[in-house]
Design a protein around this motif. Structure first.
Motif, short mmCIF file in Angstrom:
data_model
loop_
_atom_site.label_atom_id
_atom_site.label_comp_id
_atom_site.label_asym_id
_atom_site.label_seq_id
_atom_site.Cartn_x
_atom_site.Cartn_y
_atom_site.Cartn_z
N ASP A 60 0.64 -1.06 0.05
CA ASP A 60 -0.51 -0.08 0.26
C ASP A 60 0.46 1.30 -0.58
O ASP A 60 0.30 2.17 -0.87
N LEU A 61 2.07 1.25 0.70
CA LEU A 61 3.12 2.04 0.50
C LEU A 61 3.69 2.61 -0.77
O LEU A 61 4.29 3.67 -1.32
N PHE A 62 3.14 2.13 -1.57
CA PHE A 62 3.83 2.23 -2.56
C PHE A 62 2.74 2.23 -4.08
O PHE A 62 3.28 2.97 -5.11
N ALA A 63 1.39 2.83 -3.69
CA ALA A 63 0.46 3.25 -4.15
C ALA A 63 0.65 5.21 -4.15
O ALA A 63 1.15 5.46 -3.46
N ALA A 64 -0.07 5.30 -5.92
CA ALA A 64 -0.21 6.32 -5.70
C ALA A 64 -0.76 7.52 -4.85
O ALA A 64 -0.26 8.79 -4.62
N ASP A 65 -1.55 6.73 -4.13
CA ASP A 65 -2.85 7.85 -2.71
C ASP A 65 -1.67 7.23 -1.42
O ASP A 65 -2.52 7.47 -0.31
N SER A 66 -0.35 7.19 -1.52
CA SER A 66 -0.05 5.84 0.43
C SER A 66 0.06 7.58 1.08
O SER A 66 0.29 8.79 0.43
N PRO A 67 0.55 7.16 1.75
CA PRO A 67 0.76 8.91 2.37
C PRO A 67 2.13 8.90 2.97
O PRO A 67 2.54 9.58 3.48
N LEU A 68 2.58 7.69 2.38
CA LEU A 68 4.15 8.18 2.29
C LEU A 68 4.82 7.35 0.98
O LEU A 68 5.01 6.45 0.28
N PRO A 69 4.27 8.46 0.10
CA PRO A 69 5.11 8.45 -1.03
C PRO A 69 6.51 7.70 -1.29
O PRO A 69 7.49 8.49 -1.94
N LEU A 70 6.94 6.53 -1.47
CA LEU A 70 8.03 5.91 -1.65
C LEU A 70 8.50 5.54 -2.74
O LEU A 70 7.92 6.12 -3.71
N SER A 71 10.20 5.83 -3.51
CA SER A 71 10.12 6.56 -4.87
C SER A 71 9.80 4.73 -5.36
O SER A 71 9.86 3.75 -5.18
N ARG A 72 9.51 4.52 -6.49
CA ARG A 72 9.87 3.59 -7.89
C ARG A 72 11.27 3.09 -7.61
O ARG A 72 10.82 0.88 -7.63
N GLU A 73 11.67 3.38 -7.56
CA GLU A 73 13.29 2.90 -7.01
C GLU A 73 13.41 1.42 -6.40
O GLU A 73 13.86 0.62 -6.44
N LEU A 74 12.20 2.20 -5.44
CA LEU A 74 12.93 1.73 -3.77
C LEU A 74 12.17 0.22 -4.24
O LEU A 74 12.09 -0.86 -3.27
N ALA A 75 10.91 0.62 -4.47
CA ALA A 75 10.23 -0.54 -5.01
C ALA A 75 9.79 -1.39 -5.64
O ALA A 75 10.09 -2.84 -5.62
N GLN A 76 10.52 -1.42 -6.92
CA GLN A 76 10.84 -2.24 -7.48
C GLN A 76 12.52 -3.27 -6.69
O GLN A 76 12.27 -4.27 -6.99
N GLU A 77 13.40 -2.95 -6.13
CA GLU A 77 14.85 -3.07 -5.20
C GLU A 77 13.64 -3.77 -4.43
O GLU A 77 14.01 -5.61 -4.16
N LEU A 78 13.23 -3.25 -3.59
CA LEU A 78 12.46 -4.58 -2.38
C LEU A 78 11.78 -5.77 -3.03
O LEU A 78 11.79 -6.58 -2.73
N SER A 79 10.83 -5.22 -4.40
CA SER A 79 9.82 -6.14 -4.77
C SER A 79 11.31 -7.06 -5.84
O SER A 79 10.67 -8.80 -5.54
N ALA A 80 12.37 -6.52 -5.55
CA ALA A 80 13.19 -8.10 -6.54
C ALA A 80 13.00 -8.98 -5.55
O ALA A 80 13.18 -10.52 -5.90
N TRP A 81 13.85 -8.42 -4.28
CA TRP A 81 13.91 -8.99 -3.11
C TRP A 81 12.64 -10.01 -2.64
O TRP A 81 12.93 -11.73 -2.45
#
Length: 122
Positions: A60-81
Motif C-alpha cells: 500500500d505504501l507504493f500506491a499513488a495515494d500512499s501517505p508515504l510516497p516511497l520511490s519507484r526505484e525502492l519499490a522495484q528493489e524491494l520487489s525483486a528481493w
C-alpha cells in the motif's frame, strides 16, 4: 548463517518519508551483503500483509495515494528481493516448541512474535 526479518521492526508510524526510505535501504543493503555471503534472509508469512503505517501494508505504501510516497526505484528493489525471499514457514523442519510464539525480549513483557520465536527456538 541465516537471518529472519523481524516484521515488528517494520512499523513506520510516526516516521518521516526520509526515515522510512533510509530504513528500507539499510535493510536491502543487509540483504545484499547476506546474499553475497551465501546467507539466507527469510521473512514471515505475514510480512507483506501486515500493517506498516497505520493500516497500510508494505505494498500500500507504493500506491499513488500512499501517505508515504516511497520511490519507484525502492519499490522495484524491494520487489525483486521479496520475489525470491524464502519464508521460514516453508522450511521442511520446524523448531521444537515453535507453536508457542509468546516471547519476551530483554525481560520485556511477553508478546506474540512468530519471527523472533522462530529464531529463538531454532
Amino acid at each position: 548463517m541465516s537471518f529472519v526479518v523481524n516484521g515488528a521492526d517494520w512499523n513506520f508510524n510516526g516516521l518521516s518519508l526520509i526515515e522510512v526510505e533510509e530504513l528500507i535501504e539499510r535493510a536491502l543493503a543487509f540483504v545484499e551483503t547476506s546474499c553475497e555471503r551465501g546467507e539466507a534472509v527469510s521473512i514471515g508469512d505475514d510480512f507483506q500483509t501486515r500493517p506498516m503505517h497505520g493500516e497500510a501494508t508494505l505494498w500500500d505504501l507504493f500506491a499513488a495515494d500512499s501517505p508515504l510516497p516511497l520511490s519507484r526505484e525502492l519499490a522495484q528493489e524491494l520487489s525483486a528481493w521479496l520475489m525470491r525471499a524464502p519464508c521460514y514457514a516453508d522450511s521442511e523442519f520446524w523448531p521444537r516448541n515453535f507453536e508457542d510464539a509468546m516471547i519476551s525480549v530483554g525481560g520485556a513483557p511477553l508478546i506474540s512474535n512468530e519471527d523472533i520465536a522462530w529464531v529463538h527456538y531454532s
